[in-house]
Write an enzyme that holds these catalytic residues in place. Structure first.
Site, PDB file in Angstrom:
ATOM      1  N   GLY A 236     -20.647   6.925   4.953  1.00 15.78           N
ATOM      2  CA  GLY A 236     -19.685   7.429   3.977  1.00 15.78           C
ATOM      3  C   GLY A 236     -20.208   7.345   2.559  1.00 15.78           C
ATOM      4  O   GLY A 236     -20.358   6.258   2.018  1.00 15.78           O
TER       5      GLY A 236
ATOM      6  N   LYS B  58       0.859  -1.198   0.000  1.00 16.15           N
ATOM      7  CA  LYS B  58       0.000   0.000   0.000  1.00 16.15           C
ATOM      8  C   LYS B  58       0.884   1.233   0.000  1.00 16.15           C
ATOM      9  O   LYS B  58       1.937   1.251   0.646  1.00 16.15           O
ATOM     10  CB  LYS B  58      -0.878   0.014   1.257  1.00 16.15           C
ATOM     11  CG  LYS B  58      -2.112   0.892   1.127  1.00 16.15           C
ATOM     12  CD  LYS B  58      -3.278   0.106   0.582  1.00 16.15           C
ATOM     13  CE  LYS B  58      -4.523   0.965   0.411  1.00 16.15           C
ATOM     14  NZ  LYS B  58      -5.688   0.144   0.068  1.00 16.15           N
TER      15      LYS B  58
ATOM     16  N   GLY C 287     -18.809   8.412  -0.293  1.00 17.98           N
ATOM     17  CA  GLY C 287     -17.719   8.746  -1.218  1.00 17.98           C
ATOM     18  C   GLY C 287     -17.909   8.007  -2.523  1.00 17.98           C
ATOM     19  O   GLY C 287     -19.033   7.654  -2.896  1.00 17.98           O
TER      20      GLY C 287
ATOM     21  N   VAL D 225     -17.406   4.967  -3.487  1.00 18.49           N
ATOM     22  CA  VAL D 225     -18.056   3.650  -3.417  1.00 18.49           C
ATOM     23  C   VAL D 225     -19.436   3.773  -2.773  1.00 18.49           C
ATOM     24  O   VAL D 225     -20.430   3.251  -3.291  1.00 18.49           O
ATOM     25  CB  VAL D 225     -17.195   2.631  -2.631  1.00 18.49           C
ATOM     26  CG1 VAL D 225     -17.925   1.293  -2.534  1.00 18.49           C
ATOM     27  CG2 VAL D 225     -15.834   2.443  -3.287  1.00 18.49           C
TER      28      VAL D 225
HETATM   29  N1  PHE Z   1      -8.015   0.669  -3.387  1.00 19.88           N
HETATM   30  C1  PHE Z   1      -8.067  -0.692  -3.811  1.00 19.88           C
HETATM   31  C2  PHE Z   1      -8.385  -1.593  -2.607  1.00 19.88           C
HETATM   32  O1  PHE Z   1      -8.228  -1.227  -1.456  1.00 19.88           O
HETATM   33  C3  PHE Z   1      -6.769  -1.088  -4.385  1.00 19.88           C
HETATM   34  C4  PHE Z   1      -6.664  -1.223  -5.867  1.00 19.88           C
HETATM   35  C5  PHE Z   1      -7.542  -0.666  -6.775  1.00 19.88           C
HETATM   36  C6  PHE Z   1      -5.619  -1.930  -6.341  1.00 19.88           C
HETATM   37  C7  PHE Z   1      -7.385  -0.861  -8.115  1.00 19.88           C
HETATM   38  C8  PHE Z   1      -5.447  -2.135  -7.681  1.00 19.88           C
HETATM   39  C9  PHE Z   1      -6.351  -1.585  -8.576  1.00 19.88           C
HETATM   40  O2  PHE Z   1      -8.809  -2.696  -2.794  1.00 19.88           O
END
Ligand code: PHE
Length: 354
Positions: free
Chosen positions: A184, A81, A186, A188
């Site tokens: 939330g 990450k 946002g 999503v």
């Molecule tokens: N933000 C996404 C997650 O937490 C991570 C991600 C998104 C990785 C798109 C690769 C491609 O799952």
């Protein structure tokens, strides 16, 4: 110094790259939790933190979540990450330069870490980062050759997880008439709210951002509740779709729901809180299983050539099968659902272990 020693010793991940971006005053942290199944892959989170320590801990926990997310979904990717901890008063003009320098750091890591969008970063940001590290960035805009926004796929996966949960609770997967509280709105949360309304659910939401509140209330017509009331409301499913750590001793005691199914990463403040939920008769869909849709879809579209439709089928199937299995395993083994999910992921991480 002491801070880093303590943080690294107590962490079971592989390594952490930390860089201070002098022009913007931001800290860049890239946590590599595991490369066992493939290159460490995870989104880039951009926000301000109380200090470097908090940012490093967040990167560590989020990268661990990615290891489990990929493993549970059967993807050949590792957990990592990126966290960009910006100053609270960073000016907008400083952002592109910061992202360019972040991209060039990823390029220099030469494939150790691959990234995509996450809280605080957009597909347009991925275009900037990808300009420096073209092979290592997922989720660029379609114009730039990427698969675009992961949010609708994450929402689709969470929706499927809710159906599996309803099936488990009521012997009926339909969400029509079920009361669902979304924390939330946002990228999503708002798609999820929209999908749930179309499915006939009784949806309530909360957010702290006036723009998000406005959008959900007036564009989607979803009922708003003030943030401080979100835990007490009686509902079928509580859906955390914002920051992590919202399931803790204090909040669980106040909660009046039958299940928790949401998109946020690291919903549990501590792993014991999964047992606490169980004791309160709240069924918990492990976050890294429920929210894998975006990551699965975008990487599948970009590395395996899936169409959007194929990606949707894969997301639904992965979430349904895994979650149903986890609920079964939890019952059979008498363990909480979070441990059942980790057990499932562990069989993929360590296939030689019985
Ligand atoms: N933000 C996404 C997650 O937490 C991570 C991600 C998104 C990785 C798109 C690769 C491609 O799952």
């Amino acid at each position: 110094m002491e801070l880093m020693e303590e943080l690294l010793k107590d962490w079971d991940g592989e390594s952490i790259i930390i860089s201070f971006d002098r022009p913007s005053g931001a800290w860049i942290i890239i946590a590599i939790h595991s490369t066992r199944l493939g290159p460490a892959t995870g989104g880039t989170r951009l926000k301000s933190y109380s200090g470097l320590r908090e940012a490093v801990v967040d990167a560590q926990r989020l990268s661990e979540g990615m290891t489990y997310k990929w493993a549970a979904a059967g993807s050949d990717m590792g957990g990592g990450k990126g966290v960009i901890a910006v100053l609270p008063d960073m000016v907008e003009e400083a952002r592109p330069g910061l992202l360019v320098r972040y991209g060039s750091l990823i390029q220099r890591l030469n494939g150790l870490f691959l990234t995509g969008p996450d809280l605080g970063t957009s597909v347009e940001d991925m275009d900037i980062i990808g300009g420096e590290a073209p092979e290592y960035v997922f989720g660029r805009t379609p114009t730039a050759g990427g698969a675009g926004d992961p949010a609708p796929f994450t929402a689709l996966g969470v929706f499927s997880a809710m159906e599996v949960t309803a099936q488990h609770l009521f012997d009926d997967p339909s969400l029509a008439g079920r009361r669902i509280v979304i924390q939330g709105a946002g990228s999503v949360g708002r798609v999820l709210a929209d999908t749930l309304c179309s499915a006939g659910a009784d949806v309530l939401f909360t957010d702290v951002d006036p723009q998000a509140i406005n959008y959900c209330r007036h564009e989607l017509g979803v009922k708003y509740i003030p943030a401080e009331e979100v835990y007490e409301i009686k509902c079928d499913i509580f859906a955390p779709c914002a920051v992590g750590g919202v399931l803790n001793q204090a909040t669980i005691q106040r909660m009046d729901c039958l299940a928790v199914v949401g998109a946020a990463n690291n919903q549990l403040a501590r792993s014991e809180d999964a047992t606490f939920l169980q004791q309160h008769s709240i069924l918990y869909a492990p976050d890294f299983v429920a929210n894998c849709g975006g990551a699965i879809a975008i990487t599948g579209m970009e590395t395996r050539g899936w169409t959007k439709e194929e990606a949707s089928v894969h997301v639904r199937q992965a979430v349904r099968e895994n979650l149903a299995r986890i609920y079964r395993l939890s019952k059979e083994e008498g363990i909480n659902t979070d441990n059942a999910a980790r057990l499932l992921a562990d069989t993929r991480l360590n296939p030689s272990n019985p």
